[in-house]
Design an enzyme around this catalytic site. Structure first.
Site, PDB file in Angstrom:
ATOM      1  CG  HIS A 118     -18.608  10.546   3.578  1.00 17.58           C
ATOM      2  ND1 HIS A 118     -18.119   9.287   3.278  1.00 17.58           N
ATOM      3  CD2 HIS A 118     -19.514  10.372   4.567  1.00 17.58           C
ATOM      4  CE1 HIS A 118     -18.695   8.401   4.063  1.00 17.58           C
ATOM      5  NE2 HIS A 118     -19.552   9.022   4.856  1.00 17.58           N
ATOM      6  N   GLY A 125      -7.030  10.108   8.835  1.00 16.12           N
ATOM      7  CA  GLY A 125      -8.110   9.231   9.280  1.00 16.12           C
ATOM      8  C   GLY A 125      -9.081   8.908   8.148  1.00 16.12           C
ATOM      9  CB  ILE A 143      -7.224   4.867   3.150  1.00 12.91           C
ATOM     10  CG1 ILE A 143      -8.450   4.055   3.556  1.00 12.91           C
ATOM     11  CG2 ILE A 143      -6.791   5.845   4.231  1.00 12.91           C
ATOM     12  CD1 ILE A 143      -9.644   4.846   3.933  1.00 12.91           C
ATOM     13  CG  LEU A 144      -5.937   9.775  -0.655  1.00 12.54           C
ATOM     14  CD1 LEU A 144      -6.366  11.224  -0.809  1.00 12.54           C
ATOM     15  CD2 LEU A 144      -5.237   9.272  -1.928  1.00 12.54           C
ATOM     16  CG  ASP A 186     -14.875   9.375   5.210  1.00 12.04           C
ATOM     17  OD1 ASP A 186     -14.249   9.831   4.236  1.00 12.04           O
ATOM     18  OD2 ASP A 186     -15.537   8.331   5.145  1.00 12.04           O
ATOM     19  CG  ASP A 219      -7.722  13.839   9.046  1.00 14.99           C
ATOM     20  OD1 ASP A 219      -8.226  12.795   8.590  1.00 14.99           O
ATOM     21  OD2 ASP A 219      -8.097  14.352  10.118  1.00 14.99           O
ATOM     22  NE  ARG A 221      -2.843   1.533   3.134  1.00 14.54           N
ATOM     23  CZ  ARG A 221      -3.264   2.766   2.932  1.00 14.54           C
ATOM     24  NH1 ARG A 221      -3.991   3.044   1.885  1.00 14.54           N
ATOM     25  NH2 ARG A 221      -2.958   3.736   3.765  1.00 14.54           N
TER      26      ARG A 221
HETATM   27  C1  GAR Z   1     -20.458   9.805  -4.087  1.00 16.31           C
HETATM   28  O1  GAR Z   1     -21.730   9.804  -3.504  1.00 16.31           O
HETATM   29  C2  GAR Z   1     -19.387   9.914  -3.015  1.00 16.31           C
HETATM   30  O2  GAR Z   1     -19.760  10.708  -1.927  1.00 16.31           O
HETATM   31  C3  GAR Z   1     -19.253   8.484  -2.611  1.00 16.31           C
HETATM   32  O3  GAR Z   1     -19.282   7.770  -3.813  1.00 16.31           O
HETATM   33  C4  GAR Z   1     -20.126   8.470  -4.735  1.00 16.31           C
HETATM   34  C5  GAR Z   1     -19.362   8.619  -6.028  1.00 16.31           C
HETATM   35  O4  GAR Z   1     -20.224   9.012  -7.041  1.00 16.31           O
HETATM   36  N1  GAR Z   1     -18.044   8.291  -1.890  1.00 16.31           N
HETATM   37  C6  GAR Z   1     -17.939   7.458  -0.854  1.00 16.31           C
HETATM   38  O5  GAR Z   1     -18.838   6.746  -0.455  1.00 16.31           O
HETATM   39  C7  GAR Z   1     -16.568   7.450  -0.197  1.00 16.31           C
HETATM   40  N2  GAR Z   1     -16.647   6.905   1.094  1.00 16.31           N
HETATM   41  P1  GAR Z   1     -19.657   9.372  -8.499  1.00 16.31           P
HETATM   42  O6  GAR Z   1     -18.639   8.307  -8.896  1.00 16.31           O
HETATM   43  O7  GAR Z   1     -20.881   9.325  -9.352  1.00 16.31           O
HETATM   44  O8  GAR Z   1     -19.041  10.744  -8.435  1.00 16.31           O
END
Ligand code: GAR
Length: 195
Positions: free
Chosen positions: A104, A138, A87-88, A140, A136, A60
């Site tokens: 998110h 963590g 995760i970055l 989210d 950061d 990773r």
């Molecule tokens: C978005 O709703 C974003 O918030 C979510 O994936 C979707 C991507 O939509 N991200 C997460 O759940 C990250 N934990 P998209 O590919 O159509 O932009």
């Protein structure tokens, strides 16, 4: 921009370019997944794409270094993670700290992680929404830049709720990215000011 999925948030940012006052442009789209629909959207819009697959690296940490290098080629002012399901790591954040944002599909700090919509629905909340936040180390947990609420309807399942959240989320992300591009983003502890 970092994407793993269909890229509707990317599509919204690409569409926003047609307004000369918007102030931001997408310089590159990177993904961990060569099958990500967002890559096709980027190509169709004439935006450079790069795939950095975790499977091509020993671990990773090595993947994270490679991703940071690939993003660095574009010299971005801001790195936007939208539906990027990785995760970055430390190397990436050391290089771009303070200018990586993520969107998110829940009202953080509630329901972080990969299943924000499903978890909110399972918990039985009546209101959920979306959050754009600084990234950061963590999951989210970074300082919140902006949030919008979305009501949960009695008939909702994960897909219907996520679709309604995504409509609001796209507008919020475009607003935040435009404001960052046109102004400044300042952070004091957990408090973020735009413009
Ligand atoms: C978005 O709703 C974003 O918030 C979510 O994936 C979707 C991507 O939509 N991200 C997460 O759940 C990250 N934990 P998209 O590919 O159509 O932009």
């Amino acid at each position: 921009m970092l994407v793993s999925g269909g890229g509707s948030n990317l599509a919204a940012l690409l569409a926003a370019r047609s307004d000369p006052a918007f102030g931001a442009r997408v310089v590159g789209v990177l993904s961990d997944d060569p099958g990500a629909g967002g890559l096709d959207l980027a190509r169709a819009a004439g935006v450079a794409t790069v795939v950095v697959r975790p499977a091509d690296f020993a671990d990773r940490a090595a993947w994270d270094v490679a991703l940071a290098a690939a993003v660095g080629v574009f010299s971005p002012t801001l790195v936007v993670s939208a539906g990027f399901m990785r995760i970055l790591g430390a190397s990436f954040l050391a290089r771009f700290a303070g200018r990586v944002i993520n969107t998110h599909p829940a009202l953080l700090p509630a329901f972080p992680g990969a299943h924000g919509v499903r978890d909110a629905l399972a918990y039985g909340v009546r209101v959920t929404g979306c959050t754009v936040h600084l990234v950061d180390e963590g999951v989210d947990t970074g300082p919140i830049i902006a949030q919008r609420a979305v009501e949960v309807l009695a008939a909702d399942d994960e897909a219907s709720l996520h679709e309604r959240i995504k409509t609001v989320e796209r507008a919020l992300l475009v607003d935040v990215v435009g404001r960052v591009a046109r102004g400044a983003l300042t952070v004091e502890g957990r408090h973020v000011r735009l413009g």
